[in-house]
Design a protein around this motif. Structure first.
Motif, PDB file in Angstrom:
ATOM      1  N   LYS A   1      43.008  40.683  50.240  1.00 19.72           N
ATOM      2  CA  LYS A   1      42.205  39.682  49.533  1.00 19.72           C
ATOM      3  C   LYS A   1      43.151  38.740  48.819  1.00 19.72           C
ATOM      4  O   LYS A   1      43.816  39.122  47.857  1.00 19.72           O
TER       5      LYS A   1
ATOM      6  N   HIS B   1      48.311  39.780  39.434  1.00 18.21           N
ATOM      7  CA  HIS B   1      47.376  40.892  39.245  1.00 18.21           C
ATOM      8  C   HIS B   1      47.427  41.358  37.799  1.00 18.21           C
ATOM      9  O   HIS B   1      48.444  41.194  37.108  1.00 18.21           O
TER      10      HIS B   1
ATOM     11  N   SER C   1      43.888  35.024  46.909  1.00 17.45           N
ATOM     12  CA  SER C   1      43.228  33.958  46.160  1.00 17.45           C
ATOM     13  C   SER C   1      44.201  32.815  45.941  1.00 17.45           C
ATOM     14  O   SER C   1      45.413  33.009  45.884  1.00 17.45           O
TER      15      SER C   1
ATOM     16  N   GLU D   1      35.340  37.834  44.582  1.00 17.07           N
ATOM     17  CA  GLU D   1      35.986  38.712  45.559  1.00 17.07           C
ATOM     18  C   GLU D   1      37.319  39.217  45.009  1.00 17.07           C
ATOM     19  O   GLU D   1      37.654  40.392  45.133  1.00 17.07           O
ATOM     20  N   VAL D   2      38.089  38.317  44.411  1.00 14.15           N
ATOM     21  CA  VAL D   2      39.319  38.704  43.711  1.00 14.15           C
ATOM     22  C   VAL D   2      38.957  38.775  42.233  1.00 14.15           C
ATOM     23  O   VAL D   2      38.895  37.766  41.545  1.00 14.15           O
ATOM     24  N   ASN D   3      38.702  39.990  41.747  1.00 14.37           N
ATOM     25  CA  ASN D   3      38.022  40.167  40.462  1.00 14.37           C
ATOM     26  C   ASN D   3      38.884  40.838  39.399  1.00 14.37           C
ATOM     27  O   ASN D   3      38.382  41.193  38.332  1.00 14.37           O
ATOM     28  N   CYS D   4      40.181  40.998  39.651  1.00  9.55           N
ATOM     29  CA  CYS D   4      40.991  41.827  38.753  1.00  9.55           C
ATOM     30  C   CYS D   4      41.005  41.302  37.324  1.00  9.55           C
ATOM     31  O   CYS D   4      40.768  42.055  36.367  1.00  9.55           O
TER      32      CYS D   4
ATOM     33  N   THR E   1      39.353  44.371  42.280  1.00  7.76           N
ATOM     34  CA  THR E   1      39.746  43.738  43.542  1.00  7.76           C
ATOM     35  C   THR E   1      39.994  44.852  44.551  1.00  7.76           C
ATOM     36  O   THR E   1      39.236  45.014  45.498  1.00  7.76           O
TER      37      THR E   1
END
Length: 301
Positions: free
Chosen positions: A117, A248, A119, A163-166, A267
């Motif tokens: 994934k 991240h 971003s 979708e990229v939720n970190c 994520t």
């Protein structure tokens, strides 16, 4: 019948990977040697930490099967890994959810890999806006950790999720701990998510790193030199490539028997994961970390 058969094959394959970690077996398979290198790094990490994986499970759930041709099929699936770790006289459960894609040729796996994934984290310059000096902040670490434990593997419908939720997940944890939003509606200023909009610092790893480095009131943090100095409720930022752009963020939820952080993240949803991420596909020898201890009005100066 097809889905049931493919699920059985995938379950056996992922159980074999578990067996490699639990029984320290060397597995060689041309289907995805890189994936096995990651497992070897996890095995080596456990040995350095004097931690033994004594038991585990791998639960497969097939999301979709696509027929590429008469003999080829692709399966999108998730695998929920659990590892029971023993360190000295203590046990803890580590969990991870992987979204994967497997290719089958006549019902035999010929490829299986983690779905990456990516971003686009480019953002304009962040304005180093200061909170009002009168803004008070008392950080409830327990509430923040409880939130991280409750929501590590599911989206909270009270927030927009990506979708990229970190970093969004880390912001939610900090907010649950009592940190107030500020800066709305300027996306380059402050730290906030309101009215279907959000600041870069709320949702982008590199922007959160800049915000925590520079904030002087309200939600703020102190950079420390080592992971041992962190406590549950603190934040780690990761620059996997070592190029100065942080990719991240994770949230410290516990410390192991050697006083090292265990983290939760999204994520690639993880719980009680060892902080260094050496067992990640994103890991490189150039990785850099930034350790943030959250401070508030009660912190000693």
């Amino acid at each position: 019948m097809v889905v049931k058969l493919l699920k059985q094959i995938l379950s056996e394959w992922n159980e074999m990977k578990l067996d490699m970690l639990i029984n320290k077996k060397k597995v060689r398979d041309q289907r995805n040697d890189y994936d096995l290198q990651v497992l070897e790094r996890k095995q080596q990490l456990s040995e350095r930490r004097k931690t033994e994986i004594v038991k585990g499970s791998a639960k497969v759930k097939i999301i979709k099967v696509e027929e590429v041709s008469h003999d080829l099929k692709d399966a999108l699936y998730t695998c929920h890994f659990k590892w029971l770790n023993k360190q000295q006289d203590s046990f803890y459960l580590e969990e991870r959810i992987e979204q994967r894609k497997a290719r089958f040729y006549r019902d035999e796996i010929v490829d299986d890999h983690l779905i990456e994934k990516n971003s686009n984290d480019y953002v304009p310059a962040i304005e180093l806006e200061e909170a009002r000096s009168k803004e008070s902040f008392t950080y409830d670490r327990l509430a923040a950790v409880q939130y991280a434990e409750r929501w590590w593997n599911s989206p909270n419908p009270a927030y927009i999720n990506f979708e990229v939720n970190c970093t969004n997940f880390i912001s939610q944890c900090l907010h649950a701990g009592g940190a107030s939003m500020r800066g709305y509606p300027n996306r380059s200023s402050g730290w906030w998510m309101q009215h279907n909009n959000w600041s870069y610092s709320w949702s982008v790893a590199n922007s959160m790193r800049i915000f925590l480095t520079n904030s002087k009131a309200g939600l703020r943090a102190e950079k420390v030199e080592s992971a041992e100095q962190l406590m549950p409720g603190d934040v780690i930022c990761y620059d996997f490539q070592g190029d100065g752009r942080y990719d991240h963020t994770t949230f410290v939820v516990a410390k192991d028997q050697e006083n090292m952080p265990l983290v939760n993240a999204q994520t690639y949803n993880s719980r009680m994961r060892y902080w260094s991420y050496e067992d990640s596909t994103a890991y490189t020898p150039n990785i850099k970390y930034m350790f943030f201890r959250i401070i508030d009005d009660t912190s000693s100066k």
